[in-house]
Design an enzyme around this catalytic site. Structure first.
Site, short mmCIF file in Angstrom:
data_model
loop_
_atom_site.label_atom_id
_atom_site.label_comp_id
_atom_site.label_asym_id
_atom_site.label_seq_id
_atom_site.Cartn_x
_atom_site.Cartn_y
_atom_site.Cartn_z
N GLU A 55 39.09 42.76 8.96
CA GLU A 55 38.22 42.78 10.14
C GLU A 55 36.75 42.66 9.73
O GLU A 55 36.41 42.76 8.55
CB GLU A 55 38.44 44.08 10.91
CG GLU A 55 38.07 45.33 10.13
CD GLU A 55 37.65 46.47 11.02
OE1 GLU A 55 36.64 46.28 11.73
OE2 GLU A 55 38.29 47.53 10.99
N LYS A 197 40.56 58.29 13.06
CA LYS A 197 39.47 59.21 12.75
C LYS A 197 39.78 60.59 13.34
O LYS A 197 40.25 60.70 14.47
CB LYS A 197 38.15 58.65 13.25
CG LYS A 197 37.74 57.39 12.50
CD LYS A 197 36.42 56.86 12.99
CE LYS A 197 35.98 55.66 12.15
NZ LYS A 197 36.84 54.49 12.35
#
Length: 795
Positions: A55, A197
């Site tokens: 990405e 996260k």
């Protein structure tokens, strides 16, 4: 962390498989005005090579410039070194690109932070691509969702990234759920990440993925039983993973089955952050609670929430989150590449079982004991864009000599004064001068390699050229000469092939030289990694000699020297090239490390001229290296008499050289470079050497005259000091000298060729001097008649 991870054994596939592979009759999006797949990625996919999607949001919205460039280069290198082809995915000028070249990556990373550089998910792609038709051109970094979609459109199955988006805390009222999760539910691409996260709602994230039909597994990393789903910076989250995966082979088998069953959803493989960079869960929980509290107090929500919290986590962790972030991204990309490699082998075996053959990727099953290098070699992974070359141009599996450095087009401009010219010897500055101009293929590393090649040594040259006329001409010329070119990488525009212009006076002595070697000053780390991968795949034994020239930038130069440290029996040689570039041989941190100020040695042999020697000496002095106890210990071990060395040095060299301080400077540099061959032009070559206790010169009556000091303190590294001047056998007249270009390089190539024959430096120097004299009498940088000396090399 190492770039190459050991591989594991895999089971044999059944020879009769009824259901066809999803990829067998795949129809993916072709290149059009909105979507482009690079030639390298297309070729890799068609050949069933392992391709890994990367990405770009981490470059446009995660790391500032130029840190993002370094990270992009590192991650592409990780993929290549582990046997894969990187497909960096992003948007440039409103065009979705799958597989970006270095120039495109730099354009995108340079645009980070600008209003026209956007963060792009699935919903945004049509918007930014469509507006290009209206004259509005945007750049964009793709999120996990955007990258997954574009990777799938190109036919890529595996994607390595950092952390997954998820369900935000309080999503029951805010409905803040990452598009990454819904993309995993509808796009058959495998994502390797370090979980999500830890400021997200991990239990609800896993629940949402289950609802979307997404398989979730966590790599065990040697742990037994059910393991926790990782929480990005922490290896544990307190939430058990739905399943546990033992290794990359199991992951590849699951992906293979998913595609064979035509299940159109993605898979998530969670890879815990490497242990040495992990932050304990308890510590992170406290930091995250405080970061969330500050976000609530500041009224931060929506798309601004994650960047704000990440910034606060960096601040509250006192920067510890950053190295953990880098380490986990690199680890994930490495693991994704190995999974893709295993998957390519399984897919190829299925093709074979169903009677289809792959044109380029021919895997071989291996035992659990096989090494990564053996498995890569057996799999015959080719990373070149070009079709397989003829056997004569393949990289030798065991070259005796590897030469890494500059390949260039050389222009030799010899002043040819007219009868009425004001100076019959030197050209007149600031005006045009009559000259005879010759063009040849040169470059320091090329000349060294060519000389050794002509003298019968097995040589592999590693260098770079531009995708330009000069580069293509250089490669064609080398191929015509039967030279091996597979170690030479072609870099895209705007990189230019190196060029060297020498202006010589009427006596053929150098007056002025201009060198454009910028192409080696900024070689992407991925290119260096690609070269190292070729070496690791092709070689079955280390080279006997590695020669590196100083045209590389300092980082690349020391990457080559680091590589050589894994070859304990390889002699390393450094050619300084110039007074400025030669200083790169000293690592930047030498004067900061008080315990270990320099490796012993930095390199085995260096070949400076007298000016380069002085520059090295002065630089070491400025760094304070001659004041360090480690340096003193080595010099003391030489056993230099209290009366000093001036008289014996004048006897073994000349009084003039001693007055210039040349042998004294060389002696002081020996702790860094135990063999120094100082090229003195017509005066010959000065050998200054730190000999080991077992060196035969210490017991030779003939050579004892050159042993100026002997160690008496029993140091295992030092036997004594050897200093010897080798005068030129014949000093050519000005009428005999055709060109001085490449003379020193020819000398070094001949030295390397002699060393691989098992000769000592002392034995090789006279032969190398004769070889250099031949090049003096040739218009080419390296005289083709060198091959006539091959029979003498065994002297």
């Amino acid at each position: 962390m190492g770039l190459i991870t050991p591989a594991i054994g895999r089971p044999r596939l059944p020879q009769r498989i009824i259901s066809p592979c999803f990829g067998a009759n795949r129809r993916y999006l072709t290149n059009n005005g909105f979507f482009r797949v690079s030639e390298e990625v297309r070729e890799a996919l068609n050949a069933n090579k392992p391709v890994v999607a990367l990405e770009t949001t981490i470059y446009t919205h995660g790391f500032p410039y130029p840190e993002n460039v370094a990270l992009a280069s590192l991650l592409e290198s990780v993929v290549r070194v582990n046997g894969g082809v990187p497909a960096t995915i992003g948007i440039l000028d409103g065009v979705a690109r799958v597989g970006m070249n270095p120039e495109e990556i730099i354009r995108l990373t340079e645009s980070a932070g600008k209003d026209t550089t956007l963060k792009l998910s699935r919903r945004d792609l049509a918007h930014v691509c469509g507006l290009r038709l209206a004259g509005k051109k945007f750049h964009g970094g793709t999120t996990i969702a955007g990258t997954m979609l574009l990777a799938h459109l190109a036919g890529i199955k595996v994607f390595g990234t950092g952390g997954l988006g998820g369900v935000h805390r309080g999503a029951e009222s805010s409905m803040d759920i990452s598009a990454d999760l819904t993309e995993l539910g509808r796009t058959p691409v495998t994502v390797v990440s370090s979980g999500c996260k830890s400021f997200l709602d991990i239990p609800r994230t896993l629940e949402y993925l289950e609802t979307e039909g997404v398989y979730v597994g966590t790599f065990a990393d040697g742990r037994k039983g059910n393991v926790d789903f990782p929480a990005f910076w922490s290896r544990d989250s307190g939430v058990k993973s739905p399943t546990t995966i033992e290794n990359e082979m199991e992951a590849a088998a699951i992906i293979h089955a998913q595609h064979s069953l035509r299940i159109h959803s993605g898979l998530l493989f969670a890879n815990p952050v490497p242990e040495e960079f992990a932050i304990p869960k308890e510590t992170m929980d406290e930091i995250i609670e405080e970061a969330i509290s500050q976000a609530v107090a500041a009224g931060i929500s929506g798309k601004d929430n994650t960047p704000f919290i990440l910034s606060k986590i960096k601040e509250l962790s006192k920067g510890k989150s950053i190295p953990a972030n880098r380490a986990l991204i690199e680890s994930n990309v490495r693991r994704a590449t190995i999974v893709a490699r295993e998957l390519a082998i399984l897919d190829a075996k299925q093709d074979e079982a169903q009677g289809r053959t792959s044109s380029r990727f021919n895997p071989a099953l291996s035992s659990p004991a096989s090494t990564a290098k053996e498995r890569l070699s057996n799999a015959s992974i080719s990373l070149s864009d070009a079709p397989p070359a003829a056997p004569t141009s393949q990289i030798s599996p065991n070259p005796d000599i590897i030469v890494a450095g500059a390949l260039a087009v050389d222009f030799s401009c010899d002043y040819a004064p007219l009868p009425h010219s004001p100076d019959q010897t030197h050209p007149t500055p600031q005006t045009s001068n009559p000259a005879i101009i010759n063009q040849t293929i040169g470059g320091v590393a090329h000349n060294i390699a060519k000389a050794a090649h002509l003298l019968g040594a097995s040589v592999q040259l590693y260098s770079v050229v531009g995708d330009d006329l000069a580069g293509r001409a250089a490669l064609t010329k080398l191929k015509d000469e039967g030279f091996n070119v597979d170690g030479i990488e072609t870099l895209p525009y705007p990189d230019r092939t190196g060029q060297y212009v020498a202006v010589n006076n009427a006596n053929k002595d150098l007056t002025l030289a201009m060198a454009d070697m910028q192409i080696l000053e900024k070689v992407p780390y991925s290119t260096i990694g690609h070269m190292f991968h070729k070496i690791s795949v092709q070689k079955t034994s280390p080279p006997k000699v590695l020669v590196v020239d100083a045209n590389w930038d300092a980082d690349a130069l020391h990457e080559w020297l680091s590589l050589s440290r894994s070859w304990p029996n390889t002699t390393t040689i450094f050619e300084p090239v110039s007074t400025a570039k030669g200083l790169r041989i000293f690592p930047e941190n030498l004067h900061h490390d008080t315990q270990h100020p320099f490796p012993h040695p930095i390199v085995d042999i260096i070949t400076p001229n007298s000016m380069e020697l002085k520059a090295l000496y002065d630089h070491a002095f400025e760094l304070g290296l001659f004041d360090h106890p480690v340096w003193f210990a080595l010099v003391d071990a030489l056993g230099i008499p209290s009366s000093g060395l001036r008289v014996p040095l004048a006897v073994t060299t000349t009084s003039a050289l001693v007055d210039e301080g040349i042998p004294q400077q060389a002696v002081k540099l020996l702790p860094f470079f135990p063999t120094i061959l100082t090229k003195l032009g017509p005066e010959g070559v000065l050998l200054t050497q730190l000999v080991r206790p077992d060196d035969p010169v210490l017991g030779s009556a003939e050579e004892s005259q050159y042993v100026l000091a002997r160690s008496k303190n029993g140091d295992e590294r030092v036997g004594g000091l050897y200093v010897r001047l080798f005068p030129a056998e014949k000093v050519l007249g000005s009428e005999e000298v055709v060109s001085v270009n490449g003379v020193g390089d020819t000398f070094l190539g001949a030295v390397a060729a002699g060393l691989v024959k098992g000769k000592r430096v002392q034995e090789v120097i006279p032969f190398a001097q004769r070889a250099a004299a031949l090049s003096l009498m040739s218009e080419e940088s390296v005289n083709p008649e060198l091959e006539k000396l091959e029979g003498e090399i065994g002297l």
